[in-house]
Scaffold this motif. Sequence first.
Motif, PDB file in Angstrom:
ATOM      1  N   PHE A  47      -3.374  13.968 -24.763  1.00  0.00           N
ATOM      2  CA  PHE A  47      -3.593  13.823 -23.332  1.00  0.00           C
ATOM      3  C   PHE A  47      -4.763  12.904 -23.022  1.00  0.00           C
ATOM      4  O   PHE A  47      -4.716  12.122 -22.082  1.00  0.00           O
ATOM      5  N   TRP A  48      -5.835  13.006 -23.840  1.00  0.00           N
ATOM      6  CA  TRP A  48      -6.981  12.153 -23.563  1.00  0.00           C
ATOM      7  C   TRP A  48      -6.637  10.687 -23.851  1.00  0.00           C
ATOM      8  O   TRP A  48      -7.160   9.782 -23.206  1.00  0.00           O
ATOM      9  N   GLY A  49      -5.756  10.467 -24.810  1.00  0.00           N
ATOM     10  CA  GLY A  49      -5.253   9.114 -25.016  1.00  0.00           C
ATOM     11  C   GLY A  49      -4.418   8.648 -23.840  1.00  0.00           C
ATOM     12  O   GLY A  49      -4.487   7.496 -23.409  1.00  0.00           O
TER      13      GLY A  49
ATOM     14  N   VAL B 292       1.783   3.990 -24.678  1.00  0.00           N
ATOM     15  CA  VAL B 292       1.132   4.066 -25.996  1.00  0.00           C
ATOM     16  C   VAL B 292      -0.245   4.702 -25.810  1.00  0.00           C
ATOM     17  O   VAL B 292      -1.216   4.004 -25.508  1.00  0.00           O
ATOM     18  N   PRO B 293      -0.356   6.026 -25.959  1.00  0.00           N
ATOM     19  CA  PRO B 293      -1.637   6.707 -25.707  1.00  0.00           C
ATOM     20  C   PRO B 293      -2.591   6.643 -26.880  1.00  0.00           C
ATOM     21  O   PRO B 293      -3.090   7.651 -27.366  1.00  0.00           O
ATOM     22  N   ILE B 294      -2.848   5.437 -27.381  1.00  0.00           N
ATOM     23  CA  ILE B 294      -3.787   5.265 -28.488  1.00  0.00           C
ATOM     24  C   ILE B 294      -4.731   4.136 -28.136  1.00  0.00           C
ATOM     25  O   ILE B 294      -4.500   3.370 -27.207  1.00  0.00           O
ATOM     26  N   HIS B 295      -5.809   4.009 -28.913  1.00  0.00           N
ATOM     27  CA  HIS B 295      -6.778   2.931 -28.701  1.00  0.00           C
ATOM     28  C   HIS B 295      -6.248   1.644 -29.305  1.00  0.00           C
ATOM     29  O   HIS B 295      -5.886   1.600 -30.469  1.00  0.00           O
ATOM     30  N   ILE B 296      -6.180   0.608 -28.483  1.00  0.00           N
ATOM     31  CA  ILE B 296      -5.756  -0.701 -28.960  1.00  0.00           C
ATOM     32  C   ILE B 296      -6.811  -1.697 -28.525  1.00  0.00           C
ATOM     33  O   ILE B 296      -7.080  -1.840 -27.335  1.00  0.00           O
TER      34      ILE B 296
ATOM     35  N   THR C 188     -11.224  26.421 -22.781  1.00  0.00           N
ATOM     36  CA  THR C 188     -10.226  26.883 -21.820  1.00  0.00           C
ATOM     37  C   THR C 188      -9.871  25.786 -20.835  1.00  0.00           C
ATOM     38  O   THR C 188      -8.691  25.580 -20.512  1.00  0.00           O
ATOM     39  N   THR C 189     -10.865  25.058 -20.337  1.00  0.00           N
ATOM     40  CA  THR C 189     -10.613  23.988 -19.380  1.00  0.00           C
ATOM     41  C   THR C 189      -9.747  22.893 -19.990  1.00  0.00           C
ATOM     42  O   THR C 189      -8.796  22.417 -19.370  1.00  0.00           O
ATOM     43  N   ASN C 190     -10.083  22.493 -21.212  1.00  0.00           N
ATOM     44  CA  ASN C 190      -9.308  21.450 -21.882  1.00  0.00           C
ATOM     45  C   ASN C 190      -7.848  21.841 -22.024  1.00  0.00           C
ATOM     46  O   ASN C 190      -6.939  21.058 -21.751  1.00  0.00           O
ATOM     47  N   HIS C 191      -7.607  23.068 -22.477  1.00  0.00           N
ATOM     48  CA  HIS C 191      -6.243  23.508 -22.695  1.00  0.00           C
ATOM     49  C   HIS C 191      -5.502  23.723 -21.374  1.00  0.00           C
ATOM     50  O   HIS C 191      -4.289  23.515 -21.303  1.00  0.00           O
ATOM     51  N   LEU C 192      -6.219  24.126 -20.344  1.00  0.00           N
ATOM     52  CA  LEU C 192      -5.593  24.281 -19.036  1.00  0.00           C
ATOM     53  C   LEU C 192      -5.150  22.930 -18.494  1.00  0.00           C
ATOM     54  O   LEU C 192      -4.026  22.788 -17.975  1.00  0.00           O
ATOM     55  N   VAL C 193      -6.023  21.927 -18.612  1.00  0.00           N
ATOM     56  CA  VAL C 193      -5.666  20.578 -18.158  1.00  0.00           C
ATOM     57  C   VAL C 193      -4.471  20.049 -18.935  1.00  0.00           C
ATOM     58  O   VAL C 193      -3.540  19.468 -18.366  1.00  0.00           O
ATOM     59  N   PHE C 194      -4.487  20.252 -20.244  1.00  0.00           N
ATOM     60  CA  PHE C 194      -3.356  19.806 -21.072  1.00  0.00           C
ATOM     61  C   PHE C 194      -2.076  20.512 -20.657  1.00  0.00           C
ATOM     62  O   PHE C 194      -1.008  19.884 -20.562  1.00  0.00           O
TER      63      PHE C 194
ATOM     64  N   MET D 264       5.100  10.123 -17.792  1.00  0.00           N
ATOM     65  CA  MET D 264       3.913  10.399 -18.606  1.00  0.00           C
ATOM     66  C   MET D 264       2.643  10.388 -17.764  1.00  0.00           C
ATOM     67  O   MET D 264       1.704  11.140 -18.016  1.00  0.00           O
ATOM     68  N   HIS D 265       2.641   9.539 -16.721  1.00  0.00           N
ATOM     69  CA  HIS D 265       1.443   9.398 -15.872  1.00  0.00           C
ATOM     70  C   HIS D 265       1.766   9.840 -14.441  1.00  0.00           C
ATOM     71  O   HIS D 265       1.381   9.185 -13.475  1.00  0.00           O
TER      72      HIS D 265
END
Length: 528
Positions: free
Chosen positions: A4-6, A50-54, A102-108, A224-225
């Motif tokens: 998700f952060w990607g 593509v949710p990766i760093h490029i 908890t916040t991270n998993h809730l957002v995900f 996705m977005h």
Amino acid sequence: MNVFWGVLEASLMGTIGILLFCIISFTLKKRCQIEYKKIVWLLIALRLLVPIHITLLPLPLSIEVPNYILRGSSEWNNSQKTTASAKILEPINNSDAVQHWTTNHLVFFIWITGCFIACAYYFAAYLITYKKLMCRSTENVKPQIREIYRTAAEELKIKRLPEIRIMEDTDGSPFIIGLLKNRVFLPDKDYLEQDLYYIIRHELIHCMNKDSWFKVILLLANIMHWFNPSVWIMRRLAEQDMELICDSRVLEFASQEERKEYSEVILSHIQAGNRRYSVLSSGYIQKTNFIKRRFQNIFSTEQKKKETSTVILMIALLLLSGVFLSIRGSIAMYPKSRIPIESGLEVKTDVDGDGSTERVYVKDVVSGTDAFTQVVAQFDDGDTVFIDYPDYWSSYIISGDLSESGKADIVLVRYSIGSTFGAAEVSVIYMEDRSFKEYSSQFIKNPSIEAEQPDNFSSDNWALSCLGAAIIEKDGKNMLRLILNEDIQNDVVKCIDCSYRQDGWYIESLQIISNYYSENKEKELLNQ
């Protein structure tokens, strides 16, 4: 969950690209063909998927924002050790860490739920629409329609003709649907020969341009977005440009009179076609602003440049602006560390950040009445760098990227001679210009922690003694863990987890640990 952060970083980069491209398009709208815009829309949509760093530059532009918890996890080579460490650390995480988790998993969960709902909705809508259309249409097409259909296909040099079907609906508008197998659907009504030619040619051009697949890519990026309004806008603008491309191809060599006839055909179907078909079909868009833009495009006879330099300029500006570059900060995922966490008397790690590993080891030297500890780094070119610490022995080192600089930091733990409770001195060193240097031992106090916080862990701080140290992975980043004396006589210690800042070590959490020696907790806390 790191995916998700990607996705979030790709969404931020995509937003920059969309806004910049809209500005570029407005500036160059009279200078380049609209086909080039479709290429750029496609590139932006692919980047969003593509949710990766490029990074395409040696030193990518980055935006620094305050550090928080939304960061990517480190990639440790010793994965078993990481898993064990995570399990060991779980009981002592403070309430802030639990809240962050908890916040991270809730957002995900919210994000993935939104993706699932959107995907299910569009997929179900497509299947239902397709099934209804097949049931309410027929392959029995009038000879006149088939003849015009073949003529238009020959002009466009289409060898594999899509199936054409006549709908029961007389008020709808023509459209094409299908991915692997395109089908052209026409309302059951009487057409003038020229009008029918325009309609069929328009839909066949959609087939030639693979517009169904283009819409799929846009839709997937949108799903996705789903939380990003700019992606919804991008999809709408890209689909409008897709229709303008078809109009331009239909009227490639048309006169003003023919353009007038074509616009009347479009207008008649826009007025009649009130039904909404599948998002994966190509139909007549009925937005008022777009209808005006479409007619302006139809009646425009100005020749746009066909030079590829314009589209190359667009793409280059997008890339350089940061569409494919990384953002560092609280709402973007940090690049995953390629430096594994290792410990012992000797490690193989990258201390200078050049991508290769160096041999780094510690040795305790006794010479007569003198004893000192020496940390040595050996490079492939034969160069040797060392740093000495006097009056200590029984030492070991820990390597890992604490400063997120892309190179290994070295934590040196030196146990005092004759200590009855395992007192140690801790130094954190790094390599710069082939020379070892030492980080400050100063603490940056955390205002949210009520317990007393020490000023530093320096050997000069006689009021406080270190009992051990470790590098741990916590909240998605590498931290320095220090065990400090709280009340040794009653078997009580402080466990401090701190992250590196330029002016010291910020105390992320502080735990009071009882029964440290009696229950052998040092092995758990220090992952020994």
